[in-house]
Design a protein around this motif. Structure first.
Motif: not given
Length: 380
Positions: A26-49
């Protein structure tokens, strides 16, 4: 597939995890996408989050933050690990918040802001017990004092005060309560000095899920974002997180061998009975770490089969026993399911290697193709 192996990232799992964590915190969330989103791909993961409701993005470096901006992602972003001679002007111009832990860095940021004629958004980090980055108590008053001075002069705006927990993933750890208290003291000092941060944050994934007192205005979610239980469960935990990444490949060679056959370098493994060996085109350059030798298995032919012999840079060997394996058969190295009757999880691989899931995920090599499912591009 054109590559020898691929990491399939289910962005639907990313959005599901954001919503699951949001329902708990029940708070604001920061999606941590460092290291290429833990190997998942920073840009697509950021957009999804962001599409799922995350309000902030978190990265380690200026390069990571600017890559998000180049991709058209304009969401609030915090970058927190820099050299004092970094080009902070680029971050300021891009509207990226800058994490600051020393007066040396703060002066460099303020100088860059002065040259641009634009105030820099900074977030002051206090060291509350991790003894890593952040200003310790002896240095905190000076950092706060200079920040207030630069803020009065219009060079910076202190948008946030934050810190990082040392062992929130250990249930009942007394250190967590001590760190929360230390953070509250540091925050109180900053406010008494005249700072009025909009954003106060301390909680990581584990604390977001289990430590309400640590949540403040925002929770930074890293491992949980990717569907891995931060408390180390091998399979799906009580929070309903969904693992987002499946690492898979295919068999590229098969041979039937007699008992007494040495496998790979050494050999350190010799077959005890006639068996079928399957060759996989994945090695330690791809993230199949040698630290897991003698314990790791993969999912092949409807069951778990052990990796045997030394793992090489580009390949490893699986003992398939009496399975009718053929070239081209699919193999899951680790995936979203769990249990003895399913593919291994990243948490199991971490346990086999004596490390954490973060290292396994970020260790997946660049030559492993990434395939993003349910990709959305409209959110920035």
């Amino acid at each position: 597939m054109s590559a020898l192996a691929e990491a399939v990232i289910d962005l639907g799992a990313i959005t599901s995890n954001v919503r699951t964590i949001a329902s708990v915190t029940d708070t604001e969330l920061m999606a941590v996408v460092k290291a290429d989103a833990f190997g998942h791909g920073a840009v697509p993961v950021a957009r999804a989050a962001l599409c799922a409701g995350a309000g902030w993005l978190g990265v380690t470096s200026a390069a990571e933050a600017l890559a998000l901006r180049r991709a058209g992602i304009t969401a609030p972003t915090l970058s927190w690990l820099h050299r004092p001679d970094d080009d902070f002007g680029k971050l300021i111009t891009a509207g990226v918040d800058i994490g600051v832990s020393t007066t040396t860095h703060l002066r460099a940021v303020a100088d860059a802001a002065h040259r641009l004629g634009v105030p820099a958004m900074v977030q002051l980090k206090a060291d509350t017990g991790l003894s890593r980055n952040g200003a310790g108590w002896n240095d905190w008053p000076e950092l706060v004092g200079w920040a207030r001075k630069y803020e009065r002069e219009g060079g910076v705006r202190v948008r946030g005060v934050w810190s990082h927990l040392a062992d929130a993933d250990i249930p009942g750890s007394p250190a967590l309560a001590r760190q929360v208290a230390a953070f509250e003291e540091a925050l109180g000092f900053a406010r008494s000095a005249g700072l009025d941060p909009d954003l106060v944050h301390l909680a990581n994934s584990a604390a977001a899920l289990s430590a309400p007192r640590s949540r403040f205005d925002l929770c930074r979610i890293g491992l949980a974002l990717y569907g891995v239980d931060p408390f180390g469960q091998a399979g799906p935990g009580e929070f309903g997180l969904r693992a987002a990444l499946t690492l898979r490949t295919t068999v590229v060679n098969v041979k039937r061998v007699p008992a007494g056959t040495g496998v790979s370098y050494g050999p350190e493994y010799v077959t005890k009975a006639p068996t079928t060996l399957a060759l996989l085109p994945l090695g330690y350059a791809d993230g199949v770490t040698r630290a897991a030798e003698g314990r790791a298995s993969v999912w092949l032919g409807g069951r778990r089969c052990p990796i045997v012999g030394r793992i090489a840079m580009d390949q490893c060997v699986v003992d398939a026993g009496e399975l009718p394996v053929t070239i081209g058969d699919p193999v899951v190295v680790f995936g979203a399911d769990g249990g003895d009757d399913a593919a291994p999880t990243v948490a199991e691989w971490a346990r086999w290697a004596g490390t954490n899931p973060h290292e396994i995920l970020t260790g997946i090599g660049a030559r492993v193709a990434r395939d993003h499912l349910h990709e959305r591009t409209q959110v920035s």
